[in-house]
Design an enzyme around this catalytic site. Sequence first.
Site, short mmCIF file in Angstrom:
data_model
loop_
_atom_site.label_atom_id
_atom_site.label_comp_id
_atom_site.label_asym_id
_atom_site.label_seq_id
_atom_site.Cartn_x
_atom_site.Cartn_y
_atom_site.Cartn_z
N CYS A 54 38.03 19.99 21.88
CA CYS A 54 36.97 21.00 21.78
C CYS A 54 36.79 21.51 20.35
O CYS A 54 35.81 22.21 20.05
CB CYS A 54 37.27 22.17 22.70
SG CYS A 54 37.61 21.71 24.40
N HIS A 100 28.97 24.69 26.10
CA HIS A 100 30.11 24.08 25.44
C HIS A 100 30.01 22.55 25.46
O HIS A 100 30.81 21.88 26.13
CB HIS A 100 31.40 24.56 26.12
CG HIS A 100 32.67 24.15 25.46
ND1 HIS A 100 32.74 23.74 24.14
CD2 HIS A 100 33.95 24.05 25.95
CE1 HIS A 100 34.00 23.43 23.84
NE2 HIS A 100 34.74 23.60 24.92
#
Length: 393
Positions: free
Chosen positions: A83, A337
Site C-alpha cells: 500500500c 484506496h
Amino acid sequence: MKRVAIVGTGIARYGYRTDATLAEIAYEAIKEALDEARIGPEDIDSFVVGNVGSWSSEPLPAVLIGEYAGLVPKNGIRVEAACATGLAATRTAYNMIASGEASIVLVIGVEKMNESTTPQVVELIGRAGNYFWEFQNFGMTFPGYYAMYATSYMKRFGVREEDLCEVAVKNHYYGSMNPKAHFQNRITVEQCMSSRYVAWPLKLYDSSPITDGAAALILASEDIAMKITDSPIWIRGWGYANGTSNLSKRSDYIGLEATRVAAEMLYKKIGVDPKNPAKYFDVANLHDAFTIAELMALSDMGFVKKGEEHIVVREKQTYIGGLIPVNLDGGLKAKGHPIGATGVGMLVELTRQLQQRVERGRQAPIKRGWALAHNVGGTGHYVFTAALSVDKP
C-alpha cells in the site's frame, strides 16, 4: 544532490471503474498532469509506475502505460511496496532527478483492483505479511490484522468503537466535497455503528474500499521547474522504514514502529521538533486504510501522546481549524484506496492544498506552507513519509 519540485499533478476519478482499462485510467491522470505543466510526453526523461497489480490482468503495467501515453522509447519501470507503493515510486523518481540522472520524471500510481472479485482481493491482501505463519495457518485477513491493533487500543486506552467511527465520519465529510472521491456521501456515527462487522471491532464503515484509480505527478529539477511554473511545490525530505513480516514478532499492538522510525528520520532531515510537528505543518495526509490506522498515525507521527488520540478525535482537532487537519481529500476511507495510486494521490492532494486550489470547504489555511504525507504498506511492513513545502529547501 539537486532540489526536486512537483510541477504537475493529475488524478483520475476513483471508484468502481468498469468504464476504462488500466491504461485508460492511468492516462486520465497523466494527461491532467501534462496539461497542468504545459509539457508533452516528449519532454519526459523517464517514468515510474507504482502498481501492485496482482488482481488485474496486466503483468507489465509500465510497458502498457508507457505505450498508451506515447512515452515509448522512454525508460519506464514498475515499483511495488504494497500500500506504500505510491510514495515508494515517487521517491524512486525523486532520486533520479536529485542524482542528476534525469531532469523531468513522470510518476504514475495506478490500480484496477475490481478486475478480481472481493473474496479474491481479500485473500491476496491477506497474504501481505507472512503467508505461512499468518494466512495459511491462522486465516488472518487484512481487516483482521488491524482489528488486533484496535482491540489493543480499546483495552489499554479505553477507546470506544464510536471513537473509531468519528474518523470515518470526518473523512466522509471531506470526501463529500471531493469530486474525484470514491464515496461522496456523508455519514453519521450512528450509521457507522450500525454497519456490519468485518473483523470485530472494525465494521464496514471503518474500512477503506476496494478501489480503481490513478494519480500522476511530474517532478523536475530546480532549473527546469522554474521555467515550467512560478508556483512549484518542493519535496523537502523523506523518511522510510520497514517492519517485521510476521506480526507475532512485534513488541506491542499500539502503533507501528516503522512509522515512528520514518517520522524521526524525516523530522531530523528537515529540522522539525518531533515533540511538536503540528507547529510546522498546515495539513497532513495520514494512512487510514482502517480508522484505527489514522488513530495510531496521530501518535506515531508525534501529533499527540500515545493513548490520547481518541480524545483529539472526539474534540474534532483533526478537522480544519483544529490541531492538524488530516485527510481533507477524504483519505483512503472515503476518497478510496487504489493501492498503487494511494501515495501518489496523497501528494497530488497536498500539492494542490499548498497551492490553495482545492474545492471550497476542504481547503486548509496555508500559513507555514508545509504539508506531510504518510503512506503505510501492509500493516507497517513498509512506511514512507514525505514533506512538501512552498518555500525552497
